[in-house]
Write a protein that holds these residues in place. Sequence first.
Motif, PDB file in Angstrom:
ATOM      1  N   GLN A  74     -14.700 -38.744  13.093  1.00 17.90           N
ATOM      2  CA  GLN A  74     -13.791 -38.173  14.086  1.00 17.90           C
ATOM      3  C   GLN A  74     -12.389 -38.010  13.496  1.00 17.90           C
ATOM      4  OE1 GLN A  74     -13.227 -40.680  17.504  1.00 17.90           O
ATOM      5  NE2 GLN A  74     -12.398 -39.029  18.741  1.00 17.90           N
ATOM      6  N   ARG A  75     -11.900 -39.021  12.811  1.00 17.35           N
ATOM      7  CA  ARG A  75     -10.564 -38.956  12.207  1.00 17.35           C
ATOM      8  C   ARG A  75     -10.504 -37.885  11.121  1.00 17.35           C
ATOM      9  NH1 ARG A  75      -8.020 -40.239  16.070  1.00 17.35           N
ATOM     10  NH2 ARG A  75      -7.908 -42.392  16.683  1.00 17.35           N
ATOM     11  N   PHE A  76     -11.561 -37.772  10.337  1.00 16.98           N
ATOM     12  CA  PHE A  76     -11.597 -36.751   9.294  1.00 16.98           C
ATOM     13  C   PHE A  76     -11.543 -35.361   9.915  1.00 16.98           C
ATOM     14  CE2 PHE A  76     -13.971 -33.849   6.509  1.00 16.98           C
ATOM     15  CZ  PHE A  76     -13.157 -33.904   5.387  1.00 16.98           C
ATOM     16  N   GLN A  77     -12.285 -35.147  10.989  1.00 15.23           N
ATOM     17  CA  GLN A  77     -12.279 -33.854  11.656  1.00 15.23           C
ATOM     18  C   GLN A  77     -10.895 -33.545  12.213  1.00 15.23           C
ATOM     19  OE1 GLN A  77     -15.476 -34.391  14.449  1.00 15.23           O
ATOM     20  NE2 GLN A  77     -17.012 -33.564  13.052  1.00 15.23           N
ATOM     21  N   GLU A  78     -10.229 -34.541  12.783  1.00 14.93           N
ATOM     22  CA  GLU A  78      -8.873 -34.345  13.288  1.00 14.93           C
ATOM     23  C   GLU A  78      -7.923 -33.971  12.155  1.00 14.93           C
ATOM     24  OE1 GLU A  78      -8.017 -38.027  15.246  1.00 14.93           O
ATOM     25  OE2 GLU A  78      -9.353 -37.590  16.938  1.00 14.93           O
ATOM     26  N   TYR A  79      -8.064 -34.653  11.031  1.00 13.23           N
ATOM     27  CA  TYR A  79      -7.230 -34.370   9.860  1.00 13.23           C
ATOM     28  C   TYR A  79      -7.479 -32.952   9.364  1.00 13.23           C
ATOM     29  CZ  TYR A  79      -5.561 -34.564   5.060  1.00 13.23           C
ATOM     30  OH  TYR A  79      -4.928 -34.294   3.877  1.00 13.23           O
ATOM     31  N   GLN A  80      -8.749 -32.552   9.298  1.00 16.36           N
ATOM     32  CA  GLN A  80      -9.085 -31.206   8.851  1.00 16.36           C
ATOM     33  C   GLN A  80      -8.479 -30.147   9.775  1.00 16.36           C
ATOM     34  OE1 GLN A  80     -10.048 -31.809   5.569  1.00 16.36           O
ATOM     35  NE2 GLN A  80     -11.111 -29.919   5.986  1.00 16.36           N
ATOM     36  N   LEU A  81      -8.503 -30.407  11.078  1.00 13.23           N
ATOM     37  CA  LEU A  81      -7.913 -29.485  12.037  1.00 13.23           C
ATOM     38  C   LEU A  81      -6.416 -29.319  11.782  1.00 13.23           C
ATOM     39  CD1 LEU A  81      -9.650 -29.890  15.416  1.00 13.23           C
ATOM     40  CD2 LEU A  81      -8.071 -28.046  14.954  1.00 13.23           C
ATOM     41  N   ILE A  82      -5.739 -30.417  11.577  1.00 12.59           N
ATOM     42  CA  ILE A  82      -4.297 -30.384  11.307  1.00 12.59           C
ATOM     43  C   ILE A  82      -4.013 -29.637  10.012  1.00 12.59           C
ATOM     44  CG2 ILE A  82      -2.304 -31.826  10.709  1.00 12.59           C
ATOM     45  CD1 ILE A  82      -3.487 -33.927  12.700  1.00 12.59           C
ATOM     46  N   MET A  83      -4.800 -29.922   8.980  1.00 16.58           N
ATOM     47  CA  MET A  83      -4.600 -29.255   7.695  1.00 16.58           C
ATOM     48  C   MET A  83      -4.854 -27.758   7.816  1.00 16.58           C
ATOM     49  SD  MET A  83      -3.377 -31.552   5.864  1.00 16.58           S
ATOM     50  CE  MET A  83      -3.250 -30.596   4.378  1.00 16.58           C
ATOM     51  N   ASN A  84      -5.868 -27.370   8.572  1.00 18.87           N
ATOM     52  CA  ASN A  84      -6.150 -25.945   8.782  1.00 18.87           C
ATOM     53  C   ASN A  84      -4.997 -25.265   9.516  1.00 18.87           C
ATOM     54  OD1 ASN A  84      -8.608 -26.122   7.485  1.00 18.87           O
ATOM     55  ND2 ASN A  84      -9.789 -26.297   9.368  1.00 18.87           N
ATOM     56  N   GLU A  85      -4.419 -25.952  10.494  1.00 20.66           N
ATOM     57  CA  GLU A  85      -3.276 -25.402  11.213  1.00 20.66           C
ATOM     58  C   GLU A  85      -2.088 -25.206  10.277  1.00 20.66           C
ATOM     59  OE1 GLU A  85      -2.621 -28.083  14.472  1.00 20.66           O
ATOM     60  OE2 GLU A  85      -4.390 -27.363  15.566  1.00 20.66           O
ATOM     61  N   HIS A  86      -1.870 -26.149   9.366  1.00 21.95           N
ATOM     62  CA  HIS A  86      -0.784 -26.021   8.391  1.00 21.95           C
ATOM     63  C   HIS A  86      -1.024 -24.829   7.457  1.00 21.95           C
ATOM     64  CE1 HIS A  86       1.575 -29.567   9.348  1.00 21.95           C
ATOM     65  NE2 HIS A  86       0.463 -30.289   9.383  1.00 21.95           N
ATOM     66  N   VAL A  87      -2.247 -24.642   7.042  1.00 22.03           N
ATOM     67  CA  VAL A  87      -2.572 -23.509   6.161  1.00 22.03           C
ATOM     68  C   VAL A  87      -2.330 -22.197   6.892  1.00 22.03           C
ATOM     69  CG1 VAL A  87      -4.489 -22.320   5.002  1.00 22.03           C
ATOM     70  CG2 VAL A  87      -4.193 -24.791   4.711  1.00 22.03           C
ATOM     71  N   ILE A  88      -2.772 -22.109   8.136  1.00 22.60           N
ATOM     72  CA  ILE A  88      -2.584 -20.881   8.922  1.00 22.60           C
ATOM     73  C   ILE A  88      -1.099 -20.606   9.119  1.00 22.60           C
ATOM     74  CG2 ILE A  88      -2.885 -19.861  11.219  1.00 22.60           C
ATOM     75  CD1 ILE A  88      -5.653 -21.296  11.270  1.00 22.60           C
ATOM     76  N   THR A  89      -0.334 -21.636   9.449  1.00 21.23           N
ATOM     77  CA  THR A  89       1.109 -21.466   9.630  1.00 21.23           C
ATOM     78  C   THR A  89       1.781 -21.011   8.348  1.00 21.23           C
ATOM     79  OG1 THR A  89       1.119 -23.178  11.335  1.00 21.23           O
ATOM     80  CG2 THR A  89       3.236 -22.656  10.313  1.00 21.23           C
ATOM     81  N   ALA A  90       1.387 -21.616   7.221  1.00 21.30           N
ATOM     82  CA  ALA A  90       1.955 -21.219   5.921  1.00 21.30           C
ATOM     83  C   ALA A  90       1.615 -19.776   5.587  1.00 21.30           C
ATOM     84  CB  ALA A  90       1.451 -22.161   4.828  1.00 21.30           C
ATOM     85  N   GLN A  92       0.964 -17.393   7.778  1.00 17.38           N
ATOM     86  CA  GLN A  92       1.715 -16.528   8.689  1.00 17.38           C
ATOM     87  C   GLN A  92       3.174 -16.412   8.234  1.00 17.38           C
ATOM     88  OE1 GLN A  92       0.968 -18.447  12.448  1.00 17.38           O
ATOM     89  NE2 GLN A  92      -0.898 -17.251  12.842  1.00 17.38           N
ATOM     90  N   ASN A  93       3.764 -17.511   7.784  1.00 16.35           N
ATOM     91  CA  ASN A  93       5.144 -17.488   7.302  1.00 16.35           C
ATOM     92  C   ASN A  93       5.263 -16.656   6.038  1.00 16.35           C
ATOM     93  OD1 ASN A  93       5.994 -19.066   9.431  1.00 16.35           O
ATOM     94  ND2 ASN A  93       5.871 -20.975   8.274  1.00 16.35           N
ATOM     95  N   ALA A  94       4.255 -16.707   5.183  1.00 13.52           N
ATOM     96  CA  ALA A  94       4.280 -15.930   3.944  1.00 13.52           C
ATOM     97  C   ALA A  94       4.154 -14.436   4.222  1.00 13.52           C
ATOM     98  CB  ALA A  94       3.161 -16.393   3.021  1.00 13.52           C
ATOM     99  N   ASN A  95       3.417 -14.098   5.282  1.00 11.84           N
ATOM    100  CA  ASN A  95       3.227 -12.682   5.634  1.00 11.84           C
ATOM    101  C   ASN A  95       4.378 -12.133   6.468  1.00 11.84           C
ATOM    102  OD1 ASN A  95       0.779 -12.625   4.312  1.00 11.84           O
ATOM    103  ND2 ASN A  95      -0.408 -13.096   6.138  1.00 11.84           N
TER     104      ASN A  95
END
Length: 96
Positions: A74-90, A92-95
Amino acid sequence: MENANANVTDPNMDFDASQLASVKEIFKSYNKLTELCFMDCATDFTIGDLKSEEVRCAENCTSKFLKASERMTQRFQEYQLIMNEHVITAQQNANA
């Protein structure tokens, strides 16, 4: 008698790499669980059956192991979700 090692062509029996890795992980976890609980709980090797204390110990050990594994997953999945959100935000900021 048929050869037990004959190639199986049933498409339902084909595993891709991720499925095979998942099966391997399941077996690794099962083997670790078995080893840990056996080492902690099996104490009397003079009889063929488990004593009631050993059974209780094994049940508690298994329960704790599975709960801990579930919590870590469960914690790993939560971490992966957060990391995916950071990648998407990065991205979007780059574009922008």
